[in-house]
Design an enzyme around this catalytic site. Sequence first.
Site, PDB file in Angstrom:
ATOM      1  CG  HIS A  56      -1.997   0.977   1.269  1.00 40.69           C
ATOM      2  ND1 HIS A  56      -3.163   0.598   1.540  1.00 40.69           N
ATOM      3  CD2 HIS A  56      -2.099   2.184   0.934  1.00 40.69           C
ATOM      4  CE1 HIS A  56      -4.083   1.853   1.462  1.00 40.69           C
ATOM      5  NE2 HIS A  56      -3.225   2.666   1.046  1.00 40.69           N
ATOM      6  CG  LEU A  59       4.925   4.671  -5.761  1.00 41.57           C
ATOM      7  CD1 LEU A  59       5.395   3.832  -6.970  1.00 41.57           C
ATOM      8  CD2 LEU A  59       6.233   5.092  -4.892  1.00 41.57           C
ATOM      9  NE  ARG A  60       0.652  11.179  -3.145  1.00 43.13           N
ATOM     10  CZ  ARG A  60      -0.400  10.750  -2.548  1.00 43.13           C
ATOM     11  NH1 ARG A  60      -1.523  10.391  -2.977  1.00 43.13           N
ATOM     12  NH2 ARG A  60      -0.664  11.367  -1.039  1.00 43.13           N
ATOM     13  CG  HIS A 228      -5.986   2.225   5.141  1.00 37.43           C
ATOM     14  ND1 HIS A 228      -7.317   2.093   5.114  1.00 37.43           N
ATOM     15  CD2 HIS A 228      -5.715   2.944   4.084  1.00 37.43           C
ATOM     16  CE1 HIS A 228      -7.885   2.647   3.878  1.00 37.43           C
ATOM     17  NE2 HIS A 228      -6.785   3.171   3.434  1.00 37.43           N
ATOM     18  CG  ASN A 273      -9.371   8.742   5.573  1.00 39.88           C
ATOM     19  OD1 ASN A 273      -9.938   8.357   6.516  1.00 39.88           O
ATOM     20  ND2 ASN A 273     -10.046   8.653   4.333  1.00 39.88           N
ATOM     21  CG  ASP A 300      -1.959   4.633   3.680  1.00 42.99           C
ATOM     22  OD1 ASP A 300      -1.788   5.076   2.046  1.00 42.99           O
ATOM     23  OD2 ASP A 300      -3.115   5.001   4.203  1.00 42.99           O
TER      24      ASP A 300
HETATM   25  O1  DOR Z   1      -4.307   9.613   4.317  1.00 41.73           O
HETATM   26  C1  DOR Z   1      -4.456   9.143   3.246  1.00 41.73           C
HETATM   27  N1  DOR Z   1      -3.971   9.475   2.122  1.00 41.73           N
HETATM   28  N2  DOR Z   1      -5.299   8.277   3.132  1.00 41.73           N
HETATM   29  C2  DOR Z   1      -5.820   7.982   1.903  1.00 41.73           C
HETATM   30  O2  DOR Z   1      -7.016   7.380   1.885  1.00 41.73           O
HETATM   31  C3  DOR Z   1      -5.366   8.376   0.736  1.00 41.73           C
HETATM   32  C4  DOR Z   1      -4.085   8.820   0.912  1.00 41.73           C
HETATM   33  C5  DOR Z   1      -3.318   9.800  -0.184  1.00 41.73           C
HETATM   34  O3  DOR Z   1      -3.546   9.604  -1.419  1.00 41.73           O
HETATM   35  O4  DOR Z   1      -2.960  10.878   0.347  1.00 41.73           O
END
Ligand code: DOR
Length: 424
Positions: A56, A59-60, A228, A273, A300
Site C-alpha cells: 500500500h 507513488l503519485r 489500512h 485517513n 500507506d
Molecule cells: O491518508 C491518506 N492519504 N489516506 C488515503 O486514503 C489516501 C492517501 C493519499 O492518497 O494521500
Amino acid sequence: MRTIYTDAEIFRDGRFERGRLAVEEGRVTADDEPRAGDRVVPLGGRRLVPGFVDVHVHLREPGFPQKETIATGTAAAARGGYTAVCSMPNLRPAPDTPETLGLQRDIIRRDAVVRVYPYGCITMGQRGCGELVDFAALAPYAVGFSDDGRGVQSEELMAEAMRRAAAVGRPIVAHCEVDELLRGGYIHDGAYCRAHGHRGICSESEWRQVERDIRLVGQTGCRYHVCHVSTKESVELVRRAKAAGLPVSCETAPHYLLLTDEDLREEGRFKMNPPLRGRADREALLAGIADGTIEAIATDHAPHTAEEKSRGLVGSAMGIVGLECAFPLLYTHLVLPGVVSLERLVTLMAVNPRRLFGLEGGVAAGDAADFTVLDLDARWEVDPAAFLSKGRATPFEGWRVQGRAVLTAVNGREVYRDETMKNQ
Ligand code: DOR
C-alpha cells in the site's frame, strides 16, 4: 559472476539460521560453496531477510510529481528495505484502462529501482461510484483492483466488482469508508477531538463497509483484502470472516500500531485517513497481529508537499510518509520490548504480503534474489530532512530508533547500500 553473501543470519522457513546466500544471474542458487572468482560479501553476522513488500503505497505518478515520483518513491522504498511495492491508483489519469495504466507502467519501467506492482481502479476515474472498469482488460497488468482513497459506496456496484474481479482471478483491495458517516470529520471521533473542538471521523465509517464487503465476499467468493484497518470492530469482523473460511485478509500500518489519538498534535503530520484511533483500537490491532488476523503491515506511504501539510489538523491534506522508517519503528517499539518477535515482524512485512499477492522474490534456492540486510544495532533518529522521499510529514519525526536496512537487492542487483556497507 556469482556473488556470495557470507556470515549472515538468514531468514528461511520462518526462522533465522547462520548461512550464506549465493546469487547468480539474479537468482538464488542452491550451491552456495564459495569458488575462485566469486565476489564474496561478508555481512558480519547481520540479518538477511526476504525483501520487504509494501502492498500500500502512493507513488503519485502520473499526475502529482510535486508530491512524489516513481524515482523518489522507489528510492525511499529501497532505503527502507523494500524490494517491492504495490502502487495505489489515485493518480491523474487514474489507471482505469490499459492505456491509462500503461502511462504508469512506462514510468515504472524507466525509473523504478524496486519492483512496482500497480493496482487498477475498481471504478472509472477511481470515483467510488459510477461505472466499473473493464476487469478483464486490466487484469494482465494489475496486481489487484482498488479505489484507494475512496470507498465504493453502492452495495450493488461492489457486488458486481467482486464478481468480475473473481472471474479474472484478482483480489479486490478495499479502502473502506462510508461517505455518509463522514460528516466533515478529519481526525478520530474521540477524546482529543471533543476536547479541541474538531470534527470527528467515527469508527463506524470504516467497519460498516468492512462488514458489508465481507457479506459480499460470502456471496461472490472474491479474494478480498482490507486496506489500512484502524478500528477494533474491523479486526473482529476480519477475524470472524477468516474463521468462516472466507478468502479475506487485511493490513494495518505502523502508525495505528504505535500511536493513538492521545498522541495527536495540532500539526498536519498527524493527519491521515483513516485517522489515529483510540487505545482500545490499538490494542485490538496488536491482538490481531498476535493471532494472525492481520497478516500484513503496509505503510500507506502518502506523500504530500510541505505546503499541503502545513495547514494544521484542519486544513492539511490527509497522509503521511512511511517507507523509510517503518521497520526501525516497529523493531524498536514492538520487537525490542517483546510485543512481537522479529520473525513475526519479517513475516508481516515480507513473507505474507508476497504470499497474499502472489509476488516473486525471496531467499530460497531458485527465487529471484530480492533481499534486505538489516543492521539491528544501528541507532539513529528519524529525520525527515534526510528522506529520499519528497514527502516529509511523519508523526515519528525526532523519534529515536534502532535497526535499519543497510543493503537492499532486487533481482540480485544492489539498489541501496548505506554508508556502513559502502566499502564491502
Ligand atoms: O491518508 C491518506 N492519504 N489516506 C488515503 O486514503 C489516501 C492517501 C493519499 O492518497 O494521500
